[in-house]
Design an enzyme around this catalytic site. Sequence first.
Site, PDB file in Angstrom:
ATOM      1  N   THR A  87       0.867  -1.181   0.000  1.00  0.00           N
ATOM      2  CA  THR A  87       0.000   0.000   0.000  1.00  0.00           C
ATOM      3  C   THR A  87       0.900   1.226   0.000  1.00  0.00           C
ATOM      4  O   THR A  87       2.052   1.153   0.431  1.00  0.00           O
ATOM      5  CB  THR A  87      -0.895   0.042   1.247  1.00  0.00           C
ATOM      6  OG1 THR A  87      -0.041   0.042   2.388  1.00  0.00           O
ATOM      7  CG2 THR A  87      -1.803  -1.153   1.323  1.00  0.00           C
ATOM      8  N   GLU A 138      -6.068  -3.768  -0.434  1.00  0.00           N
ATOM      9  CA  GLU A 138      -6.368  -4.868   0.486  1.00  0.00           C
ATOM     10  C   GLU A 138      -7.539  -5.722   0.011  1.00  0.00           C
ATOM     11  O   GLU A 138      -7.873  -6.727   0.616  1.00  0.00           O
ATOM     12  CB  GLU A 138      -6.691  -4.301   1.885  1.00  0.00           C
ATOM     13  CG  GLU A 138      -5.492  -3.730   2.626  1.00  0.00           C
ATOM     14  CD  GLU A 138      -5.215  -2.264   2.317  1.00  0.00           C
ATOM     15  OE1 GLU A 138      -5.692  -1.784   1.267  1.00  0.00           O
ATOM     16  OE2 GLU A 138      -4.520  -1.609   3.114  1.00  0.00           O
ATOM     17  N   LYS A 192     -14.583  18.061   9.698  1.00  0.00           N
ATOM     18  CA  LYS A 192     -15.498  18.087  10.838  1.00  0.00           C
ATOM     19  C   LYS A 192     -15.737  19.541  11.227  1.00  0.00           C
ATOM     20  O   LYS A 192     -14.876  20.185  11.796  1.00  0.00           O
ATOM     21  CB  LYS A 192     -14.922  17.271  11.990  1.00  0.00           C
ATOM     22  CG  LYS A 192     -14.816  15.817  11.576  1.00  0.00           C
ATOM     23  CD  LYS A 192     -14.126  14.927  12.579  1.00  0.00           C
ATOM     24  CE  LYS A 192     -14.045  13.528  11.990  1.00  0.00           C
ATOM     25  NZ  LYS A 192     -12.721  13.071  11.668  1.00  0.00           N
ATOM     26  N   TRP A 235     -20.274  16.632   9.652  1.00  0.00           N
ATOM     27  CA  TRP A 235     -19.231  16.199   8.719  1.00  0.00           C
ATOM     28  C   TRP A 235     -19.493  16.763   7.326  1.00  0.00           C
ATOM     29  O   TRP A 235     -20.629  16.758   6.858  1.00  0.00           O
ATOM     30  CB  TRP A 235     -19.186  14.670   8.636  1.00  0.00           C
ATOM     31  CG  TRP A 235     -18.576  14.036   9.854  1.00  0.00           C
ATOM     32  CD1 TRP A 235     -18.350  14.643  11.062  1.00  0.00           C
ATOM     33  CD2 TRP A 235     -18.120  12.690   9.980  1.00  0.00           C
ATOM     34  NE1 TRP A 235     -17.785  13.750  11.932  1.00  0.00           N
ATOM     35  CE2 TRP A 235     -17.632  12.542  11.302  1.00  0.00           C
ATOM     36  CE3 TRP A 235     -18.077  11.607   9.119  1.00  0.00           C
ATOM     37  CZ2 TRP A 235     -17.105  11.348  11.756  1.00  0.00           C
ATOM     38  CZ3 TRP A 235     -17.559  10.415   9.577  1.00  0.00           C
ATOM     39  CH2 TRP A 235     -17.067  10.276  10.885  1.00  0.00           C
TER      40      TRP A 235
HETATM   41  P1  AMP Z   1      -5.503   2.006  -2.797  1.00  0.00           P
HETATM   42  O1  AMP Z   1      -5.419   0.887  -1.863  1.00  0.00           O
HETATM   43  O2  AMP Z   1      -4.241   2.815  -2.887  1.00  0.00           O
HETATM   44  O3  AMP Z   1      -5.977   1.576  -4.131  1.00  0.00           O
HETATM   45  O4  AMP Z   1      -6.568   3.041  -2.226  1.00  0.00           O
HETATM   46  C1  AMP Z   1      -7.828   2.619  -1.826  1.00  0.00           C
HETATM   47  C2  AMP Z   1      -8.640   3.816  -1.422  1.00  0.00           C
HETATM   48  O5  AMP Z   1      -8.902   4.661  -2.542  1.00  0.00           O
HETATM   49  C3  AMP Z   1      -9.997   3.471  -0.893  1.00  0.00           C
HETATM   50  O6  AMP Z   1      -9.961   3.042   0.446  1.00  0.00           O
HETATM   51  C4  AMP Z   1     -10.742   4.783  -1.078  1.00  0.00           C
HETATM   52  O7  AMP Z   1     -10.438   5.716  -0.061  1.00  0.00           O
HETATM   53  C5  AMP Z   1     -10.163   5.307  -2.357  1.00  0.00           C
HETATM   54  N1  AMP Z   1     -11.052   4.974  -3.480  1.00  0.00           N
HETATM   55  C6  AMP Z   1     -10.957   3.969  -4.352  1.00  0.00           C
HETATM   56  N2  AMP Z   1     -11.947   4.023  -5.262  1.00  0.00           N
HETATM   57  C7  AMP Z   1     -12.715   5.089  -4.944  1.00  0.00           C
HETATM   58  C8  AMP Z   1     -13.904   5.677  -5.481  1.00  0.00           C
HETATM   59  N3  AMP Z   1     -14.487   5.207  -6.568  1.00  0.00           N
HETATM   60  N4  AMP Z   1     -14.412   6.763  -4.847  1.00  0.00           N
HETATM   61  C9  AMP Z   1     -13.822   7.284  -3.751  1.00  0.00           C
HETATM   62  N5  AMP Z   1     -12.698   6.782  -3.210  1.00  0.00           N
HETATM   63  C10 AMP Z   1     -12.149   5.704  -3.792  1.00  0.00           C
END
Ligand code: AMP
Length: 547
Positions: free
Chosen positions: A186, A331, A444, A449
């Site tokens: 990550t 994940e 916040k 929110w």
């Molecule tokens: P990653 O593990 O780097 O791919 O990031 C995952 C995170 O990206 C998620 O937990 C979300 O916060 C954000 N994310 C992924 N897809 C979306 C989406 N369609 N809309 C808003 N946030 C997203």
Amino acid sequence: MLGLMQDQPLLISSLIEFVERHNGDGEIVSRRVEGDIHRTTWGGIASRSRQVANALDCEQLLFSDRVATLAWNGYRHLELYYGVSGSGRVLHTINPRLHPDQIAWIANHAEDQILCFDLSFLPLVQAVHARCPGIRKWVALCDADRLPVDSGVPNLVSYESWLGQQSSDYDWPTFDENSASSMCYTSGTTGNPKAALYSHRSTMLHAYAAALPDVMRISAQDSVLPVVPMFHVNAWGIPYSAALVGCKLVFPGPSLDGKSVYELIESEGVTFAAGVPTVWQMMLGHMQTNGLKFSKLNRTVIGGSACPPAMITAFQENYNVEVLHAWGMTEMSPLGTLCTLKNKHLALPADAQLQIRMKQGRAIFGVDMKIVDGEGNELPWDGKAYGDLLVKGPWVVKEYFKGEGGDPLVPDAQGRGWFPTGDVATIDADGYLQITDRSKDVIKSGGEWISSIDIENIAVAHPAVAMAACIGVFHPKWDERPIIAVVKKPGAEVTREELLKFYEGKTAKWQIPDDVVFVEAIPLGATGKILKTRLRELLKDYKLPTL
Ligand code: AMP
């Protein structure tokens, strides 16, 4: 009593065997680092992935040993996907956009033994090789005559000479489907990065699910362009689902600008493409400026960060392309939800349909989700209550590689473990998830929110705005108030007052940002997402004009 069906493990090698047999002449087209367009077939990939497996045997790599890549989307990367995992080793895709210190750290943490890299990343390899003593061979993904001389990198070979001596006969081994197949760290905005370690079983189940009609709807008739990188969560599983259905695959290589992506879509008859909003922003900009249209593209999956409604409308109304908004995370392999309409929605007017399409969509079978309050109580699916989003399922992590960060799961009353996503969301009565924010990005204000995503979506709907990012800043009375950082489109003009006025009627008055900060660029992270931590650092001396 047990069922009497054959006990055959779900292994990644079965995908490449299957596609070779049933769709061996299916095309794989790649724009290469070398600058040209390369053409091969699924049969060619299968044959060379067996050569990869033989090369790894020659290197005496053991079962589960890690082979890393620093590579763009392309056919050689695909051969490694199958050759490494299929032979029982673990493919560790490294994000080349990370800082060299982070790359060295994760290569050592993963205990990578061989690292294969595109020539564009030679400077990175030169910067990190001395700090990665565990890597005993560096493989440059190029022909022998392109291998750099005097690179200073020890034990460097070209991929083509490394493979050239290997036979393309190989019997894929059979082993436990729960064995590790690939891994992805990550981005880790705080602390050290942590790795999701995927298994053959999780990858295969995800591949089946991703191809379904209400998910990516990929079939043998498609020509599929994953702009999403193969170095981040396996390009959303497309390299596997594509083999499962036998579609044509088109790889953009290093050329991710709007013009190059558009040209590839047109020249290769791409019907389906996948990418993060920032990539499409560039492509739509290029198309608009040059008055271009698509001839075959009919749908695109957009995720990784919230897809602004203005982008969904632009694709649909200007180009007749359906946007499938998706949500997921490293994940989760990564797909969690995908937005397609239900039968009962088809008769709705366009506006009401857009309200649904903006959401991140419905859970894919295999993913269970729930939202909870601060005490862990489950919240109703009414589209209003928002809470922390938790998930579970066979392609969701149960723990990180090497137990890093302890046990991440939150048990429920039945003792089942749920993975806390770090996202805040609502779920409506039809099961459509809407991400309000990352929990750390939500603003916040006065006990209420404010979703930074909502505030950004409105800004980018303004014709003069190219990109926008909303953050909360300190306020003595309200704790935090939103401000919006904005990058203007080239040649376009908009004032602070005009933009604030643009919010009127589009959101509650108290949610309208207190200020607009015009910036040259918004910092993006290694996966093309807005890096709010960095933006907050850049604006650390900012004071609200109202104070
Ligand atoms: P990653 O593990 O780097 O791919 O990031 C995952 C995170 O990206 C998620 O937990 C979300 O916060 C954000 N994310 C992924 N897809 C979306 C989406 N369609 N809309 C808003 N946030 C997203």
